[in-house]
Design a protein around this motif. Structure first.
Motif, mmCIF file in Angstrom:
data_model
loop_
_atom_site.group_PDB
_atom_site.id
_atom_site.type_symbol
_atom_site.label_atom_id
_atom_site.label_comp_id
_atom_site.label_asym_id
_atom_site.label_seq_id
_atom_site.Cartn_x
_atom_site.Cartn_y
_atom_site.Cartn_z
ATOM 1 N N PHE A 19 0.833 -1.197 0.000
ATOM 2 C CA PHE A 19 0.000 0.000 0.000
ATOM 3 C C PHE A 19 0.873 1.256 0.000
ATOM 4 O O PHE A 19 2.098 1.196 0.195
ATOM 5 N N LEU A 20 0.222 2.397 -0.232
ATOM 6 C CA LEU A 20 0.932 3.670 -0.299
ATOM 7 C C LEU A 20 1.768 3.896 0.958
ATOM 8 O O LEU A 20 1.272 3.778 2.081
ATOM 9 N N GLY A 21 3.041 4.202 0.763
ATOM 10 C CA GLY A 21 3.905 4.521 1.882
ATOM 11 C C GLY A 21 4.393 3.344 2.690
ATOM 12 O O GLY A 21 4.994 3.518 3.754
ATOM 13 N N ALA A 22 4.179 2.122 2.187
ATOM 14 C CA ALA A 22 4.547 0.944 2.970
ATOM 15 C C ALA A 22 6.053 0.737 3.058
ATOM 16 O O ALA A 22 6.541 0.128 4.007
ATOM 17 N N GLY A 23 6.784 1.211 2.055
ATOM 18 C CA GLY A 23 8.232 1.032 2.046
ATOM 19 C C GLY A 23 8.745 0.279 0.839
ATOM 20 O O GLY A 23 9.871 -0.234 0.847
ATOM 21 N N ILE A 138 4.256 -4.337 3.933
ATOM 22 C CA ILE A 138 3.210 -3.774 4.784
ATOM 23 C C ILE A 138 3.850 -2.832 5.785
ATOM 24 O O ILE A 138 4.883 -3.146 6.389
ATOM 25 N N ASP A 139 3.242 -1.669 5.949
ATOM 26 C CA ASP A 139 3.731 -0.649 6.880
ATOM 27 C C ASP A 139 3.453 -1.105 8.312
ATOM 28 O O ASP A 139 2.303 -1.282 8.718
ATOM 29 N N ALA A 140 4.519 -1.317 9.106
ATOM 30 C CA ALA A 140 4.331 -1.779 10.484
ATOM 31 C C ALA A 140 3.621 -0.744 11.343
ATOM 32 O O ALA A 140 2.962 -1.097 12.327
ATOM 33 N N LEU A 163 5.811 -11.897 2.714
ATOM 34 C CA LEU A 163 5.348 -10.683 3.377
ATOM 35 C C LEU A 163 6.541 -10.010 4.053
ATOM 36 O O LEU A 163 7.331 -10.666 4.729
ATOM 37 N N LEU A 164 6.653 -8.700 3.857
ATOM 38 C CA LEU A 164 7.715 -7.919 4.479
ATOM 39 C C LEU A 164 7.084 -6.799 5.290
ATOM 40 O O LEU A 164 6.244 -6.054 4.772
ATOM 41 N N LEU A 165 7.472 -6.675 6.548
ATOM 42 C CA LEU A 165 7.006 -5.578 7.385
ATOM 43 C C LEU A 165 8.036 -4.454 7.333
ATOM 44 O O LEU A 165 9.177 -4.632 7.780
ATOM 45 N N GLY A 166 7.633 -3.325 6.757
ATOM 46 C CA GLY A 166 8.525 -2.175 6.673
ATOM 47 C C GLY A 166 8.369 -1.259 7.874
ATOM 48 O O GLY A 166 7.359 -1.294 8.583
ATOM 49 N N LYS A 167 9.380 -0.418 8.118
ATOM 50 C CA LYS A 167 9.373 0.578 9.194
ATOM 51 C C LYS A 167 9.277 -0.052 10.582
ATOM 52 O O LYS A 167 8.708 0.542 11.497
ATOM 53 N N CYS A 168 9.822 -1.244 10.738
ATOM 54 C CA CYS A 168 9.766 -1.906 12.043
ATOM 55 C C CYS A 168 10.582 -1.154 13.095
ATOM 56 O O CYS A 168 10.339 -1.316 14.294
ATOM 57 N N ASP A 169 11.530 -0.340 12.644
ATOM 58 C CA ASP A 169 12.311 0.459 13.582
ATOM 59 C C ASP A 169 11.496 1.609 14.168
ATOM 60 O O ASP A 169 11.911 2.225 15.157
ATOM 61 N N LEU A 170 10.310 1.876 13.592
ATOM 62 C CA LEU A 170 9.481 2.987 14.050
ATOM 63 C C LEU A 170 8.243 2.536 14.817
ATOM 64 O O LEU A 170 7.489 3.371 15.320
ATOM 65 N N ALA A 171 8.009 1.231 14.897
ATOM 66 C CA ALA A 171 6.790 0.715 15.515
ATOM 67 C C ALA A 171 7.112 -0.013 16.817
ATOM 68 O O ALA A 171 8.126 -0.715 16.896
ATOM 69 N N PRO A 172 6.252 0.120 17.841
ATOM 70 C CA PRO A 172 6.474 -0.642 19.080
ATOM 71 C C PRO A 172 6.264 -2.131 18.857
ATOM 72 O O PRO A 172 5.519 -2.550 17.964
ATOM 73 N N ARG A 173 6.919 -2.943 19.696
ATOM 74 C CA ARG A 173 6.864 -4.397 19.534
ATOM 75 C C ARG A 173 5.441 -4.934 19.586
ATOM 76 O O ARG A 173 5.077 -5.814 18.801
ATOM 77 N N ALA A 174 4.621 -4.416 20.472
ATOM 78 C CA ALA A 174 3.246 -4.916 20.593
ATOM 79 C C ALA A 174 2.465 -4.674 19.313
ATOM 80 O O ALA A 174 1.662 -5.518 18.885
ATOM 81 N N GLN A 175 2.685 -3.552 18.668
ATOM 82 C CA GLN A 175 1.989 -3.231 17.423
ATOM 83 C C GLN A 175 2.441 -4.165 16.300
ATOM 84 O O GLN A 175 1.624 -4.634 15.503
ATOM 85 N N ILE A 176 3.731 -4.442 16.249
ATOM 86 C CA ILE A 176 4.252 -5.358 15.235
ATOM 87 C C ILE A 176 3.678 -6.758 15.438
ATOM 88 O O ILE A 176 3.245 -7.414 14.481
ATOM 89 N N ARG A 193 9.055 -11.486 7.031
ATOM 90 C CA ARG A 193 10.282 -10.925 7.595
ATOM 91 C C ARG A 193 10.021 -9.471 8.006
ATOM 92 O O ARG A 193 9.223 -8.773 7.374
ATOM 93 N N GLU A 194 10.726 -9.041 9.029
ATOM 94 C CA GLU A 194 10.665 -7.651 9.459
ATOM 95 C C GLU A 194 11.850 -6.895 8.873
ATOM 96 O O GLU A 194 12.956 -7.431 8.793
ATOM 97 N N MET A 195 11.590 -5.643 8.474
ATOM 98 C CA MET A 195 12.641 -4.833 7.856
ATOM 99 C C MET A 195 12.849 -3.546 8.640
ATOM 100 O O MET A 195 11.901 -2.978 9.178
ATOM 101 N N ALA A 196 14.070 -3.084 8.652
ATOM 102 C CA ALA A 196 14.409 -1.740 9.091
ATOM 103 C C ALA A 196 15.228 -1.114 7.982
ATOM 104 O O ALA A 196 16.202 -1.699 7.512
#
Length: 406
Positions: A19-23, A138-140, A163-176, A193-196
């Motif tokens: 989606f838009l801005g996901a990374g 997907i934007d985390a 599936l790749l989770l982008g912006k994981c460095d900006l999201a709290p662990r519970a949200q991820i 996989r999670e990405m930073a």
């Protein structure tokens, strides 16, 4: 009618969506710096969105540039079919460096199905490219809300091979963790996989198509996870029915329902919950399993009828098919109205086990290793399991089998 594809004759093509801005662009930028992708052509919408200036080695023309990593970066300018045709012909005429794979980045609002249909539905492209897989970013930080509000985001996640989770460095662990759990319900078993900063191993993005022993093992795990999720959904439905039928003693009904439900979580909330978007309530997963091998033309007709009549509601079909007279399984993969070219695995993979006790796992090992049931996972939007199962009964005499012991 789909035929078995010879991978050696075609170039693998990977679709990166999200989606838009996901990374997506951050991911593409990171991949462009990877020297291991020196023989990759990357198709993007416009050069301006991807920071390529400091990687630029040679500007071949207005639409194609050569980067320091050896990648070709190409602008599709909205016409994917033409861009892919031109790219292949220029490779053939040696006007550009040779490449052995293609990566296509879609726009943020793109439904992946038409992109895939462009490749498989064009005879010229289908003879020269094969779909290697769909990778969804997907934007985390915003993914939960996007999945709840936008059907495009749901389709992008449901159709993904990775599936790749982008912006994981900006999201709290519970949200991820909450987002991971939701994606597991939406696309059970899809590797995540999670990405930073867009950093990810290139091996996670490429080489996704069936046809190898490693992919067979991955597919077996994917099928097992989908069956476990489908069973959890049935337990949740049984729990809801228990509550509905036991109004006289609500407390007892809740205890029974909780016992039936176990770890089950519904994929999405009820269609009738106030304020809940319709598309966010109707997507669900189920698995069909058949013990008897299929006569291929009859099975193929059942799939064709399903895709022709219900394709808009079929987000994804993926599975292994046991065919009469063949010792190896065929890999079936469909997205909406589109059926991917068929591939075969070198051997039947040992059936991966869902979570269970060590004693149960040991007792089931032999049965799982020998299992050659056809197993089909459906991710659908507002389409009942009964309608799909009936198509196999009508066209190829398919009788569902009980899952292997677990």
């Amino acid at each position: 009618m789909a035929t078995v594809t010879d991978p050696a004759r075609t170039l693998p093509l990977t679709v990166v969506t999200g989606f838009l801005g996901a990374g997506k662009t951050t991911l593409v930028n990171a991949l462009l710096r990877d020297a291991r992708l020196a023989d990759t052509a990357v198709l993007i919408n416009e050069f301006g969105s991807v920071g390529i200036d400091h990687h630029l080695v040679e500007k071949i023309d207005d639409n194609v540039v050569l980067l320091a990593s050896g990648c070709l970066c190409c602008s599709a300018r909205g016409d994917l079919a033409r861009a892919l045709r031109d790219l292949f012909m220029r490779r053939l005429r040696r006007e550009i460096p040779p490449f052995s794979r293609v990566l296509v980045e879609t726009t943020g609002l793109a439904d992946p199905a038409p992109v895939l249909a462009t490749i498989s539905g064009d005879f010229f492209l289908a003879e020269r490219y094969r779909i290697d897989g769909v990778v969804t970013v997907i934007d985390a930080t915003l993914g939960e809300g996007q999945l709840a509000r936008h059907v495009e985001a749901v389709k992008q996640a449901a159709m993904a091979d990775r599936l790749l989770l982008g912006k994981c460095d900006l999201a709290p662990r519970a949200q991820i963790d909450a987002l991971r759990a939701r994606l597991d319900r939406l696309n059970p078993g899809a590797p995540l996989r999670e990405m930073a900063h867009g950093e990810v191993d290139a091996g996670f993005v490429f080489g996704l198509a069936g046809g190898s022993e490693r992919r067979g093992d991955e597919l077996a795990c994917w099928l097992a996870a989908a069956e476990e999720r489908a069973a959890a959904g049935l337990r949740a439905a049984a729990a809801a029915e228990t509550r509905r039928l036991s109004p006289a003693d609500p407390a007892a009904a809740d205890r029974l329902a909780t016992a039936a439900e176990g770890e089950a979580l519904p994929l999405y909330r009820s269609r009738f919950e106030p304020g809940q978007p319709v598309h966010d309530a109707a997507v669900h997963t189920f698995v069909l399993r058949f013990a008897a091998p299929f006569v291929w033309p009859e099975f193929s007709e059942a799939i064709d009828v399903l895709l022709a009549t219900c394709g808009a509601r079929i987000l994804r079909i993926k599975g292994l098919v046991n065919v009469v007279g063949e010792s190896r399984p065929r890999v079936l993969h469909c997205v909406q109205h589109l059926r991917y070219p068929l591939t075969t695995l070198p051997a039947w993979p040992a059936e991966a086990a869902p979570v269970a006790s060590p004693a149960k796992l040991a007792a089931a090992d032999a049965a799982r290793a020998a299992c050659q049931d056809s197993r089909l996972v459906f991710i659908v939007d507002g389409l009942s399991r009964e309608v799909v199962a009936k198509a196999f009964t009508m066209f190829c005499g398919g009788v569902e089998a009980l899952p292997a012991a677990a």
